[in-house]
Design a protein around this motif. Sequence first.
Motif, short mmCIF file in Angstrom:
data_model
loop_
_atom_site.label_atom_id
_atom_site.label_comp_id
_atom_site.label_asym_id
_atom_site.label_seq_id
_atom_site.Cartn_x
_atom_site.Cartn_y
_atom_site.Cartn_z
N HIS A 19 0.83 -1.20 0.00
CA HIS A 19 0.00 0.00 0.00
C HIS A 19 0.87 1.25 0.00
CE1 HIS A 19 -3.77 -2.16 0.71
NE2 HIS A 19 -3.08 -2.93 1.55
N ARG A 55 -3.64 5.52 -0.84
CA ARG A 55 -4.82 4.78 -1.29
C ARG A 55 -4.50 3.81 -2.42
NH1 ARG A 55 -7.13 6.87 -5.97
NH2 ARG A 55 -6.32 8.88 -6.71
N LEU A 56 -3.24 3.75 -2.85
CA LEU A 56 -2.82 2.84 -3.91
C LEU A 56 -2.51 1.47 -3.34
CD1 LEU A 56 -1.64 2.21 -6.81
CD2 LEU A 56 0.54 3.03 -5.91
N SER A 57 -3.04 0.43 -3.97
CA SER A 57 -2.70 -0.94 -3.60
C SER A 57 -2.09 -1.65 -4.79
CB SER A 57 -3.93 -1.70 -3.10
OG SER A 57 -4.88 -1.85 -4.13
N SER A 76 -2.27 -3.49 -9.94
CA SER A 76 -2.89 -2.39 -9.21
C SER A 76 -4.27 -2.11 -9.78
CB SER A 76 -2.04 -1.12 -9.28
OG SER A 76 -2.75 -0.04 -8.69
N ASP A 79 -6.28 0.03 -8.66
CA ASP A 79 -6.46 1.48 -8.59
C ASP A 79 -5.96 2.17 -9.85
OD1 ASP A 79 -7.21 1.31 -5.69
OD2 ASP A 79 -5.13 0.67 -5.54
N LEU A 80 -4.90 1.63 -10.44
CA LEU A 80 -4.33 2.19 -11.66
C LEU A 80 -4.81 1.46 -12.91
CD1 LEU A 80 -0.66 2.61 -10.39
CD2 LEU A 80 -2.29 4.45 -10.82
#
Length: 207
Positions: free
Chosen positions: A114, A117-119, A137, A139-140
């Motif tokens: 982490h 807020r990025l995992s 990821s 998130d990305l």
Amino acid sequence: MSIRIDHAVVEGKFSLDGEVHEVENNLWVVGDAHQCLVIDAPHDVEAIRELVAGREVVAVLLTHAHDDHVRVAPDLADAVAAPVHLHPADRPVWELTHPARQPDARLVDRQTFHIGRLSVQVMHTPGHTPGSVCLYSPDLATVFTGDTLFAGGPGATGRSFSDRDAIIDSIRDRLLPLPPRTRVHPGHGPSTTIAEVVAQFDEWVAR
């Protein structure tokens, strides 16, 4: 806090089984304005530090242990004060390049890192090497595939430690189920998407 991917390309050598090749490796760094993860450690510590740009490096994550991906890992770890993580199945490959120093930590399938807020999730994808991993990821909407998957097909097999059947299974079982729009950022060459990989996969398997 916004998250981003930083990218550069560096040149160096890949050696295995008595062969030496000139190669270009992608550098990938993911994170926010304060912290980041470095993916692989090829050829040039200073080029990686330029992408890090003074941020705290939480970890150096190795997609596999071929020398063009780990050559400067110990020096980078010392330079940025960050642990090097490698899947334990790739320790014999690592020791071909760094017999006197071990990685600092293990990568484990489904382990998650982490940054704010990025995992980033570890996916064990053996085949190119026994301990190859991809780093996903959501998130990305991005997966970093090392040498498991390229825009033109699966990573190379036929060398020591590699297994073609295993790499095909890894791509089919672990990567193809990702959302079609997921970007694929490999260790070498241009990026692609899971949708493009799905469209070509059967042709690759038949080769």
